[in-house]
Enzyme design. Structure first.
Site, PDB file in Angstrom:
ATOM      1  N   ASP A 186       0.836  -1.195   0.000  1.00 38.01           N
ATOM      2  CA  ASP A 186       0.000   0.000   0.000  1.00 38.01           C
ATOM      3  C   ASP A 186       0.876   1.252   0.000  1.00 38.01           C
ATOM      4  O   ASP A 186       1.716   1.428   0.887  1.00 38.01           O
ATOM      5  CB  ASP A 186      -0.906  -0.025   1.236  1.00 38.01           C
ATOM      6  CG  ASP A 186      -2.016   1.013   1.170  1.00 38.01           C
ATOM      7  OD1 ASP A 186      -2.252   1.543   0.072  1.00 38.01           O
ATOM      8  OD2 ASP A 186      -2.635   1.268   2.210  1.00 38.01           O
ATOM      9  N   ASN A 187       0.692   2.099  -1.012  1.00 36.72           N
ATOM     10  CA  ASN A 187       1.396   3.390  -1.091  1.00 36.72           C
ATOM     11  C   ASN A 187       2.909   3.283  -0.914  1.00 36.72           C
ATOM     12  O   ASN A 187       3.497   3.952  -0.060  1.00 36.72           O
ATOM     13  CB  ASN A 187       0.821   4.356  -0.046  1.00 36.72           C
ATOM     14  CG  ASN A 187      -0.609   4.737  -0.333  1.00 36.72           C
ATOM     15  OD1 ASN A 187      -0.995   4.879  -1.483  1.00 36.72           O
ATOM     16  ND2 ASN A 187      -1.404   4.880   0.711  1.00 36.72           N
ATOM     17  N   GLU A 199       0.954  -0.749  -5.109  1.00 38.17           N
ATOM     18  CA  GLU A 199      -0.327  -0.044  -5.105  1.00 38.17           C
ATOM     19  C   GLU A 199      -0.003   1.439  -4.974  1.00 38.17           C
ATOM     20  O   GLU A 199      -0.103   2.018  -3.901  1.00 38.17           O
ATOM     21  CB  GLU A 199      -1.221  -0.548  -3.961  1.00 38.17           C
ATOM     22  CG  GLU A 199      -2.640  -0.029  -4.031  1.00 38.17           C
ATOM     23  CD  GLU A 199      -2.934   1.106  -3.058  1.00 38.17           C
ATOM     24  OE1 GLU A 199      -4.106   1.320  -2.764  1.00 38.17           O
ATOM     25  OE2 GLU A 199      -1.996   1.785  -2.609  1.00 38.17           O
ATOM     26  N   LYS A 248     -13.231  -1.061   4.683  1.00 34.99           N
ATOM     27  CA  LYS A 248     -12.245  -0.388   5.524  1.00 34.99           C
ATOM     28  C   LYS A 248     -12.829  -0.115   6.909  1.00 34.99           C
ATOM     29  O   LYS A 248     -12.098   0.088   7.874  1.00 34.99           O
ATOM     30  CB  LYS A 248     -11.823   0.936   4.885  1.00 34.99           C
ATOM     31  CG  LYS A 248     -11.035   0.770   3.590  1.00 34.99           C
ATOM     32  CD  LYS A 248     -10.848   2.091   2.875  1.00 34.99           C
ATOM     33  CE  LYS A 248      -9.952   3.027   3.646  1.00 34.99           C
ATOM     34  NZ  LYS A 248      -9.691   4.269   2.896  1.00 34.99           N
ATOM     35  N   TYR A 249     -14.163  -0.078   6.992  1.00 33.58           N
ATOM     36  CA  TYR A 249     -14.811   0.308   8.241  1.00 33.58           C
ATOM     37  C   TYR A 249     -15.757  -0.755   8.788  1.00 33.58           C
ATOM     38  O   TYR A 249     -16.325  -0.588   9.863  1.00 33.58           O
ATOM     39  CB  TYR A 249     -15.601   1.606   8.028  1.00 33.58           C
ATOM     40  CG  TYR A 249     -14.795   2.679   7.333  1.00 33.58           C
ATOM     41  CD1 TYR A 249     -13.724   3.289   7.968  1.00 33.58           C
ATOM     42  CD2 TYR A 249     -15.081   3.061   6.021  1.00 33.58           C
ATOM     43  CE1 TYR A 249     -12.962   4.259   7.321  1.00 33.58           C
ATOM     44  CE2 TYR A 249     -14.338   4.029   5.369  1.00 33.58           C
ATOM     45  CZ  TYR A 249     -13.283   4.623   6.035  1.00 33.58           C
ATOM     46  OH  TYR A 249     -12.532   5.582   5.395  1.00 33.58           O
TER      47      TYR A 249
END
Length: 282
Positions: A10-11, A39, A151-152
């Protein structure tokens, strides 16, 4: 030590490049089969630098390339320009936190056509769980995230929903396994039609010119479109004289064509937004 061989990072562009240069080389020296997927939705130069440092695959701008001319331009850039030597694209029509373009409040037709593009233009493709059920509620008019993002929260899904496009995805992956040409990047070539604004036409072959596959996609998920194709038969290894077969890997239907301008009509109301043709001279 737990058998993990694929890492979606991620990132990675928010970490020092020197770290990835060291980390990937160190791990590969001991585990050469490990894959790293970058990503990184960031500037092209940064995305390409990460690839050059050793990332096996890279996220791309495919998610936001929706017009016919954008798809042709971007596909040509990835397959023909210098970056093709080291940049291995992975096309995702959606991600865990990105719902954009025609998928926002889109119909199953939009999901099918974007899956076809991703699975056949790029050697690698992926999708976020729920794509099979055409989950399409954006968080807001401007936010690209899902309204019910995992995500939540945890999502419970009914995989037997009537609007599921699982059969289409299965057909695409079956075609990919059957045709080595669909695993290629550099052989991607675009062809024309009399309806270039709505029909995206492209082909792939193996590096030696074998296993020609022709893909035609109607990028309008709401309306039928038709046109005459403008094929480069030399590129496809098809003689200009004599018939040839176009076998649709998505439906099993076969057509006999003559010449470089066959007629195609794709109507999303009939569940047909695309053809994936295996070509064979008769």
């Amino acid at each position: 030590g737990h058998g993990v061989r694929i890492f979606r990072v991620d990132n990675p562009h928010t970490k020092p490049f020197a770290f990835w240069d060291w980390c990937i080389a160190d791990i590969r020296s001991r585990h050469p089969d490990v894959l790293f997927l970058a990503e990184a939705f960031t500037r092209p130069k940064v995305m390409h630098t990460l690839a050059a440092l050793g990332f096996s695959q890279s996220y791309t701008y495919f998610t936001w390339r929706t017009a016919a001319w954008e798809l042709r331009e971007y596909g040509t850039q990835l397959s023909q320009e210098e970056g093709a030597d080291y940049f291995r694209p992975n096309f995702w029509p959606n991600t865990p936190d990105i719902l954009s373009g025609p998928l926002r409040n889109g119909t199953p037709s939009a999901f099918r056509l974007r899956a076809t593009l991703a699975a056949t233009m790029s050697p690698n493709w992926g999708m976020y769980s729920g794509y099979e059920l055409c989950e399409n509620q954006p968080a807001s008019a401007t936010n690209e995230e899902y309204l019910h993002s995992e995500k939540y929260q945890l999502c419970r899904r009914n995989w037997d929903e009537a609007d599921s496009i699982a059969n289409h995805i299965t057909a695409l992956n079956t075609a990919r396994r059957s045709h080595p040409s669909l695993a290629e990047l550099r052989t991607l070539r675009f062809h024309g039609s009399t309806n270039d604004d709505n029909l995206v036409v492209y082909s792939k072959t193996t590096p030696d010119g074998g296993d020609p596959v022709l893909v035609v996609v109607n990028i309008d998920p709401d309306n039928a479109h038709e046109g005459l194709l403008r094929l480069d038969l030399n590129l496809l290894g098809i003689p200009w004289s004599g018939p040839y077969e176009a076998l649709d890997e998505l439906t099993g239907e076969a057509y006999v064509w003559h010449g470089a301008e066959p007629f195609v009509r794709l109507d999303p109301h009939d569940g047909r937004e695309s053809h994936v043709f295996a070509l064979r001279a008769l």
